[in-house]
Motif scaffolding. Sequence first.
Motif, PDB file in Angstrom:
ATOM      1  N   VAL A   1      -1.643  -7.305  -6.402  1.00  0.00           N
ATOM      2  CA  VAL A   1      -1.952  -6.451  -7.545  1.00  0.00           C
ATOM      3  C   VAL A   1      -1.545  -5.038  -7.158  1.00  0.00           C
ATOM      4  O   VAL A   1      -2.099  -4.462  -6.217  1.00  0.00           O
ATOM      5  N   ILE A   2      -0.538  -4.492  -7.848  1.00  0.00           N
ATOM      6  CA  ILE A   2      -0.022  -3.154  -7.574  1.00  0.00           C
ATOM      7  C   ILE A   2      -0.096  -2.339  -8.853  1.00  0.00           C
ATOM      8  O   ILE A   2       0.411  -2.765  -9.895  1.00  0.00           O
ATOM      9  N   ASN A   3      -0.754  -1.215  -8.788  1.00  0.00           N
ATOM     10  CA  ASN A   3      -0.937  -0.367  -9.978  1.00  0.00           C
ATOM     11  C   ASN A   3      -1.529  -1.158 -11.142  1.00  0.00           C
ATOM     12  O   ASN A   3      -1.194  -0.944 -12.310  1.00  0.00           O
ATOM     13  N   GLY A   4      -2.407  -2.100 -10.811  1.00  0.00           N
ATOM     14  CA  GLY A   4      -3.062  -2.903 -11.836  1.00  0.00           C
ATOM     15  C   GLY A   4      -2.222  -4.044 -12.382  1.00  0.00           C
ATOM     16  O   GLY A   4      -2.666  -4.751 -13.288  1.00  0.00           O
ATOM     17  N   VAL A   5      -1.032  -4.255 -11.842  1.00  0.00           N
ATOM     18  CA  VAL A   5      -0.120  -5.302 -12.322  1.00  0.00           C
ATOM     19  C   VAL A   5      -0.160  -6.495 -11.369  1.00  0.00           C
ATOM     20  O   VAL A   5       0.041  -6.346 -10.158  1.00  0.00           O
ATOM     21  N   ASN A   6      -0.408  -7.676 -11.904  1.00  0.00           N
ATOM     22  CA  ASN A   6      -0.360  -8.900 -11.107  1.00  0.00           C
ATOM     23  C   ASN A   6       1.100  -9.266 -10.840  1.00  0.00           C
ATOM     24  O   ASN A   6       1.852  -9.561 -11.779  1.00  0.00           O
ATOM     25  N   CYS A   7       1.492  -9.266  -9.580  1.00  0.00           N
ATOM     26  CA  CYS A   7       2.891  -9.502  -9.233  1.00  0.00           C
ATOM     27  C   CYS A   7       2.951 -10.183  -7.869  1.00  0.00           C
ATOM     28  O   CYS A   7       1.999 -10.819  -7.441  1.00  0.00           O
ATOM     29  N   HIS A   8       4.074 -10.072  -7.185  1.00  0.00           N
ATOM     30  CA  HIS A   8       4.227 -10.630  -5.842  1.00  0.00           C
ATOM     31  C   HIS A   8       4.877  -9.598  -4.930  1.00  0.00           C
ATOM     32  O   HIS A   8       5.677  -8.780  -5.367  1.00  0.00           O
ATOM     33  N   VAL A   9       4.539  -9.684  -3.635  1.00  0.00           N
ATOM     34  CA  VAL A   9       5.300  -9.010  -2.594  1.00  0.00           C
ATOM     35  C   VAL A   9       5.868 -10.121  -1.720  1.00  0.00           C
ATOM     36  O   VAL A   9       5.164 -11.079  -1.388  1.00  0.00           O
ATOM     37  N   SER A  10       7.144 -10.003  -1.374  1.00  0.00           N
ATOM     38  CA  SER A  10       7.829 -11.150  -0.786  1.00  0.00           C
ATOM     39  C   SER A  10       8.691 -10.782   0.412  1.00  0.00           C
ATOM     40  O   SER A  10       9.189  -9.661   0.520  1.00  0.00           O
TER      41      SER A  10
ATOM     42  N   ALA B   1       7.911   1.840 -13.926  1.00  0.00           N
ATOM     43  CA  ALA B   1       8.783   1.267 -12.895  1.00  0.00           C
ATOM     44  C   ALA B   1       8.618   1.956 -11.547  1.00  0.00           C
ATOM     45  O   ALA B   1       8.275   3.139 -11.471  1.00  0.00           O
ATOM     46  N   ILE B   2       8.886   1.199 -10.496  1.00  0.00           N
ATOM     47  CA  ILE B   2       8.830   1.724  -9.135  1.00  0.00           C
ATOM     48  C   ILE B   2      10.228   1.990  -8.583  1.00  0.00           C
ATOM     49  O   ILE B   2      10.501   3.061  -8.050  1.00  0.00           O
ATOM     50  N   GLY B   3      11.133   1.018  -8.713  1.00  0.00           N
ATOM     51  CA  GLY B   3      12.424   1.176  -8.049  1.00  0.00           C
ATOM     52  C   GLY B   3      13.633   0.764  -8.854  1.00  0.00           C
ATOM     53  O   GLY B   3      14.639   1.459  -8.896  1.00  0.00           O
ATOM     54  N   ARG B   4      13.567  -0.384  -9.506  1.00  0.00           N
ATOM     55  CA  ARG B   4      14.736  -0.927 -10.173  1.00  0.00           C
ATOM     56  C   ARG B   4      14.999  -0.269 -11.529  1.00  0.00           C
ATOM     57  O   ARG B   4      14.077   0.118 -12.233  1.00  0.00           O
ATOM     58  N   LYS B   5      16.286  -0.195 -11.873  1.00  0.00           N
ATOM     59  CA  LYS B   5      16.679   0.257 -13.197  1.00  0.00           C
ATOM     60  C   LYS B   5      16.833  -0.961 -14.102  1.00  0.00           C
ATOM     61  O   LYS B   5      16.845  -2.105 -13.641  1.00  0.00           O
TER      62      LYS B   5
ATOM     63  N   THR C   1       9.492  -6.696  -3.886  1.00  0.00           N
ATOM     64  CA  THR C   1       8.435  -7.025  -4.841  1.00  0.00           C
ATOM     65  C   THR C   1       9.043  -7.283  -6.204  1.00  0.00           C
ATOM     66  O   THR C   1      10.083  -6.703  -6.550  1.00  0.00           O
ATOM     67  N   ASP C   2       8.416  -8.161  -6.959  1.00  0.00           N
ATOM     68  CA  ASP C   2       8.857  -8.399  -8.331  1.00  0.00           C
ATOM     69  C   ASP C   2       8.034  -7.570  -9.324  1.00  0.00           C
ATOM     70  O   ASP C   2       7.963  -7.908 -10.501  1.00  0.00           O
TER      71      ASP C   2
ATOM     72  N   GLU D   1       0.818  -1.218   0.000  1.00  0.00           N
ATOM     73  CA  GLU D   1       0.000   0.000   0.000  1.00  0.00           C
ATOM     74  C   GLU D   1       0.849   1.264   0.000  1.00  0.00           C
ATOM     75  O   GLU D   1       0.362   2.326  -0.380  1.00  0.00           O
ATOM     76  N   SER D   2       2.129   1.158   0.399  1.00  0.00           N
ATOM     77  CA  SER D   2       3.004   2.322   0.334  1.00  0.00           C
ATOM     78  C   SER D   2       3.327   2.679  -1.115  1.00  0.00           C
ATOM     79  O   SER D   2       3.695   3.817  -1.414  1.00  0.00           O
ATOM     80  N   MET D   3       3.194   1.726  -2.017  1.00  0.00           N
ATOM     81  CA  MET D   3       3.428   1.963  -3.443  1.00  0.00           C
ATOM     82  C   MET D   3       2.146   2.267  -4.185  1.00  0.00           C
ATOM     83  O   MET D   3       2.134   2.999  -5.179  1.00  0.00           O
ATOM     84  N   ASP D   4       1.050   1.689  -3.708  1.00  0.00           N
ATOM     85  CA  ASP D   4      -0.261   1.876  -4.333  1.00  0.00           C
ATOM     86  C   ASP D   4      -1.318   1.744  -3.243  1.00  0.00           C
ATOM     87  O   ASP D   4      -1.545   0.642  -2.737  1.00  0.00           O
ATOM     88  N   PRO D   5      -1.971   2.844  -2.858  1.00  0.00           N
ATOM     89  CA  PRO D   5      -2.976   2.785  -1.782  1.00  0.00           C
ATOM     90  C   PRO D   5      -4.092   1.786  -2.055  1.00  0.00           C
ATOM     91  O   PRO D   5      -4.739   1.298  -1.124  1.00  0.00           O
ATOM     92  N   ASN D   6      -4.296   1.459  -3.329  1.00  0.00           N
ATOM     93  CA  ASN D   6      -5.354   0.515  -3.694  1.00  0.00           C
ATOM     94  C   ASN D   6      -4.831  -0.895  -3.938  1.00  0.00           C
ATOM     95  O   ASN D   6      -5.538  -1.746  -4.482  1.00  0.00           O
ATOM     96  N   ALA D   7      -3.606  -1.140  -3.554  1.00  0.00           N
ATOM     97  CA  ALA D   7      -3.008  -2.460  -3.767  1.00  0.00           C
ATOM     98  C   ALA D   7      -3.756  -3.531  -2.985  1.00  0.00           C
ATOM     99  O   ALA D   7      -4.299  -3.275  -1.899  1.00  0.00           O
ATOM    100  N   THR D   8      -3.790  -4.731  -3.541  1.00  0.00           N
ATOM    101  CA  THR D   8      -4.377  -5.874  -2.846  1.00  0.00           C
ATOM    102  C   THR D   8      -3.330  -6.978  -2.742  1.00  0.00           C
ATOM    103  O   THR D   8      -2.507  -7.148  -3.646  1.00  0.00           O
ATOM    104  N   VAL D   9      -3.371  -7.711  -1.627  1.00  0.00           N
ATOM    105  CA  VAL D   9      -2.427  -8.803  -1.397  1.00  0.00           C
ATOM    106  C   VAL D   9      -3.189 -10.004  -0.867  1.00  0.00           C
ATOM    107  O   VAL D   9      -3.949  -9.878   0.100  1.00  0.00           O
TER     108      VAL D   9
END
Length: 238
Positions: free
Chosen positions: A72-81, A174-178, A106-107, A43-51
Amino acid sequence: MKKVLAVFLLLMMTLCLTACTYSPPEGWTKNHHTYEEILTFAESMDPNATVSEEYTDTADENDWQYREWEAVINGVNCHVSSVSDWVWNDGFFAGEFTKVYYRIDTDYDYTVIQKILADDYPEWKCGETVRSKYHNNTIFIHLMLPEFRMLADDEIEQVWQIVCEINEEYKKLAIGRKIGFAIPSPGKYWNGNGEGEYFVKKYSQVYIDDFTEEGKKAFLQEYKENWELLESGLPVYD
């Protein structure tokens, strides 16, 4: 005498270990993170994120531990780990010993670039191991050529344009990685265990992570010089 030496070494090792202190970065923990911590991170990356509350535990070939929650972060299906990582010791013999802690990651960025490549750039690939998703600050993308050869000037110019195009698309999401890029070429290496001399590794790469004009000039120069290595007289190995 040997017994005395063994006891002395044991005492020294014990002293080293007991004198070690560790200062993990903020948020790193000795055990896997909780669902609440994972959700807060998302939620720190997307207030509407779901886990999802369910998680999957995995380990790679080097026994790095991963606890992954689908998100789901910013509409992207991914993982938080919750990802295992090393922290090096402070104090006595600083930097000589490690302890495993867990950090949240996160990936998301990895998933974003994978989709960009799959949709429009199938000749470019990035690593597909679980480690490649979480343990690199830069995601490197490799150009997959049907044959190992030096590209002509117009081809390498096209490669540069595509690299910049992919980078621009990626930066918008992108959020963090280059990201960086790896282009096949020979490479010069030092053989420290053999003849003690430089040699040419035929199948190597030139890397791009600077997308400015200066970065382009440096890349083109290195690419040309790397292919010239095949005629340098140095030993060439596959």
